[in-house]
Design a protein around this motif. Structure first.
Motif, short mmCIF file in Angstrom:
data_model
loop_
_atom_site.label_atom_id
_atom_site.label_comp_id
_atom_site.label_asym_id
_atom_site.label_seq_id
_atom_site.Cartn_x
_atom_site.Cartn_y
_atom_site.Cartn_z
N ILE A 119 1.36 -1.33 0.08
CA ILE A 119 -0.34 0.13 0.02
C ILE A 119 1.23 1.76 0.39
CG2 ILE A 119 -1.70 1.04 1.33
CD1 ILE A 119 -2.98 -1.57 2.07
N TRP A 120 2.32 1.24 1.22
CA TRP A 120 2.98 2.38 0.37
C TRP A 120 3.19 3.03 -0.44
CZ3 TRP A 120 4.66 6.35 4.49
CH2 TRP A 120 6.11 7.33 3.85
N ILE A 121 3.33 1.97 -1.64
CA ILE A 121 4.17 1.97 -2.30
C ILE A 121 3.75 2.32 -3.89
CG2 ILE A 121 5.74 0.46 -4.44
CD1 ILE A 121 6.79 -1.27 -2.63
N ILE A 122 2.51 1.75 -3.11
CA ILE A 122 1.41 2.25 -4.24
C ILE A 122 0.32 3.84 -4.28
CG2 ILE A 122 -1.10 2.25 -5.04
CD1 ILE A 122 -0.87 -1.36 -4.45
N ALA A 123 1.02 4.00 -2.89
CA ALA A 123 0.79 5.39 -2.12
C ALA A 123 1.53 6.06 -3.02
CB ALA A 123 -0.04 5.53 -0.74
N GLU A 124 2.88 6.03 -2.64
CA GLU A 124 3.82 7.37 -3.49
C GLU A 124 3.97 7.35 -4.62
OE1 GLU A 124 8.68 7.23 -2.71
OE2 GLU A 124 7.79 4.86 -2.81
N LYS A 125 3.10 6.32 -5.30
CA LYS A 125 3.46 6.51 -6.82
C LYS A 125 2.17 7.07 -6.95
CE LYS A 125 2.66 3.32 -11.54
NZ LYS A 125 2.58 3.08 -12.16
N LEU A 126 1.18 6.82 -6.43
CA LEU A 126 0.11 8.51 -6.94
C LEU A 126 -0.46 9.34 -6.45
CD1 LEU A 126 -3.33 6.00 -5.77
CD2 LEU A 126 -2.30 6.06 -7.93
N TYR A 127 0.72 9.70 -5.42
CA TYR A 127 0.96 11.26 -4.86
C TYR A 127 2.05 11.53 -5.82
CZ TYR A 127 3.68 14.53 -1.95
OH TYR A 127 3.77 15.46 -1.44
N HIS A 128 3.37 11.38 -5.99
CA HIS A 128 3.79 11.67 -7.44
C HIS A 128 2.99 11.79 -8.54
CE1 HIS A 128 7.79 11.71 -4.85
NE2 HIS A 128 7.50 10.00 -5.05
N ILE A 129 2.10 10.49 -8.59
CA ILE A 129 1.30 11.06 -10.17
C ILE A 129 0.22 12.27 -10.07
CG2 ILE A 129 -0.75 10.73 -11.58
CD1 ILE A 129 0.78 7.64 -11.29
N ALA A 130 0.26 12.79 -9.05
CA ALA A 130 -0.20 13.43 -8.47
C ALA A 130 -0.12 15.34 -8.31
CB ALA A 130 -1.60 12.98 -7.46
N ARG A 131 1.33 15.70 -8.01
CA ARG A 131 2.01 15.81 -8.60
C ARG A 131 2.61 16.39 -9.69
NH1 ARG A 131 5.28 17.23 -2.67
NH2 ARG A 131 4.93 19.41 -4.06
N GLY A 132 2.96 15.32 -10.02
CA GLY A 132 3.01 15.31 -11.93
C GLY A 132 5.06 15.41 -11.59
N THR A 133 5.72 14.33 -10.45
CA THR A 133 6.41 14.51 -10.29
C THR A 133 8.11 13.43 -10.50
OG1 THR A 133 6.47 13.73 -8.37
CG2 THR A 133 6.54 16.49 -8.01
N ALA A 134 8.70 12.87 -11.02
CA ALA A 134 9.32 12.13 -11.34
C ALA A 134 8.66 10.85 -10.44
CB ALA A 134 10.91 12.02 -11.80
N TYR A 135 8.50 9.39 -10.52
CA TYR A 135 8.42 8.53 -9.62
C TYR A 135 9.32 6.89 -10.30
CZ TYR A 135 4.73 6.52 -12.42
OH TYR A 135 3.80 6.95 -13.42
N ARG A 136 9.47 6.37 -9.67
CA ARG A 136 10.56 4.88 -9.62
C ARG A 136 8.92 3.94 -10.37
NH1 ARG A 136 14.65 3.03 -6.16
NH2 ARG A 136 12.61 3.82 -4.49
N ASP A 137 9.32 2.65 -11.14
CA ASP A 137 8.29 1.98 -11.47
C ASP A 137 8.01 1.07 -10.49
OD1 ASP A 137 7.64 2.60 -14.16
OD2 ASP A 137 8.94 1.46 -15.01
N VAL A 138 7.32 0.36 -9.60
CA VAL A 138 6.49 0.10 -8.64
C VAL A 138 8.00 -1.82 -8.52
CG1 VAL A 138 5.11 -1.92 -7.55
CG2 VAL A 138 4.32 0.57 -8.36
N THR A 139 8.28 -2.20 -9.78
CA THR A 139 8.59 -3.23 -9.32
C THR A 139 10.58 -2.52 -9.97
OG1 THR A 139 8.65 -2.52 -12.10
CG2 THR A 139 7.40 -4.57 -11.14
N ASP A 140 11.08 -1.57 -9.55
CA ASP A 140 12.58 -0.92 -9.68
C ASP A 140 13.10 -0.50 -8.07
OD1 ASP A 140 12.81 -1.12 -12.39
OD2 ASP A 140 12.35 0.93 -13.44
N GLN A 141 11.43 -1.02 -7.03
CA GLN A 141 11.58 -0.21 -5.96
C GLN A 141 11.91 -1.68 -5.13
OE1 GLN A 141 9.61 2.55 -4.03
NE2 GLN A 141 7.95 2.28 -6.09
N PRO A 142 13.18 -2.60 -4.20
CA PRO A 142 13.25 -3.29 -3.92
C PRO A 142 11.74 -3.54 -2.69
CG PRO A 142 15.47 -2.13 -3.70
CD PRO A 142 14.49 -1.34 -4.55
N LEU A 143 11.72 -2.66 -2.62
CA LEU A 143 10.77 -3.79 -1.17
C LEU A 143 9.17 -3.64 -1.95
CD1 LEU A 143 9.84 -1.83 1.52
CD2 LEU A 143 8.63 -0.22 0.99
#
Length: 316
Positions: free
Chosen positions: A252-276
């Motif tokens: 949930i943390w990973i997904i929420a972090e991705k949605l947060y960056h999408i909403a702000r239009g900032t760069a983010y890493r793909d989910v599968t690129d994160q060790p977590l």
């Protein structure tokens, strides 16, 4: 009958005549009614021939011979099943245990109404390669079992109330943890007695370093079966739920972090690129497997013929 002495043995032909004569002297001096049960654990020397000759001279002696070597636990378990005495004494056949300790062990079991007395060889004649690992195992056993008043769980010289040996099962390398087995079976009146440790007079020790590895594994088995044997779901299920919970939180943390960056239009890493992500995935899978293991174990436990086999002390 007052006392049953159970003696497991393996290749102890030299010591048996002296040991049995010593036991007889102690018993006759104290006017005990007794029996000596010699369990030959598949010896390949002349131990059984010696037992047969001793049987001709001592009516109190009974002998049991295994077809092959099964181990000390098996010998004790079979010996326990055949005892008739009110108090059962176990001792090794190598003359390192003194029969002179028997009267005091018997008195304490009777007068103090104890379930079990374990000997403590406070002064030992063993090499450091044996004493140091033994101390480590005794410390670990005290910690895991909660029996804080014993220093030497594996001492061969022990005394039991008859009900104890008739209601416990000893197998594998479990003989070293009989006090723990007795406690889990509901026999909690366990005490200790300092006993003499004599230097080996004949032969050599029959135990190698592998017994410490096997003993540790058996300790884990006793701990698990004793605490969760009738409710395995409580062990596997709780671990599975915790693992699944933490895996889900991380996902949930990973997904929420991705949605947060999408909403702000900032760069983010793909989910599968994160060790977590992979840690979360493993945690969810392991949690699911542990939960299913607990579920299957619970079904097996409920289908067992011993699922309602409980220790009853008194019934009126």
């Amino acid at each position: 009958m007052d006392i049953s002495v159970v003696i497991p043995l393996y290749n102890e032909e030299e010591s048996l005549p002296e040991l049995t004569a010593w036991i007889k002297k102690v018993m006759d001096t104290n006017n005990f009614s007794y029996e000596i049960i010699l369990v030959d654990d598949g010896s390949n020397d002349k131990s059984w021939e010696v037992i047969e000759k001793l049987k001709e001279n001592y009516q109190e002696i009974r002998g049991i011979k295994f077809r092959r070597n099964y181990g000390k636990s098996a010998a004790l378990n079979v010996g326990f099943a055949t005892t008739h005495g009110d108090v059962v004494i176990t001792m090794d056949a190598d003359l390192q245990d003194s029969p002179d300790e028997i009267p005091e062990l018997y008195r304490r079991i009777k007068d103090e109404k104890l379930d079990l007395i374990s000997g403590w060889k406070k002064k030992r004649y063993d090499p450091l390669t044996k004493t140091i690992p033994t101390k480590l195992f005794n410390a670990a056993t005290r910690k895991m079992s909660g029996i804080d008043n014993l220093h030497d769980f594996n001492c061969g010289l022990k005394a039991y109330r008859s009900a104890v040996v008739k209601n416990i099962e000893v197998y594998g390398e479990m003989h070293r943890y009989i006090p723990v087995i007795a406690k889990w079976a509901g026999f909690g009146k366990i005490e200790e007695q300092v006993v003499e440790h004599r230097a080996r007079k004949y032969g050599t020790t029959k135990f190698g370093m592998s017994r410490f590895i096997n003993g540790f594994l058996d300790l884990l088995s006793i701990f698990f079966v004793g605490k969760f044997g009738k409710r395995p779901m409580h062990f596997f299920g709780s671990m599975g739920v915790l693992s699944f919970f933490f895996g889900t939180i991380m996902a949930i943390w990973i997904i929420a972090e991705k949605l947060y960056h999408i909403a702000r239009g900032t760069a983010y890493r793909d989910v599968t690129d994160q060790p977590l992500f992979y840690i979360a995935l493993v945690a969810v899978i392991v949690g699911t497997q542990l939960f299913l293991t607990g579920f299957v174990a619970e079904l097996v436990s409920r289908s067992s013929s011993n699922r309602n086999n409980y220790q009853i002390e008194v019934e009126i």
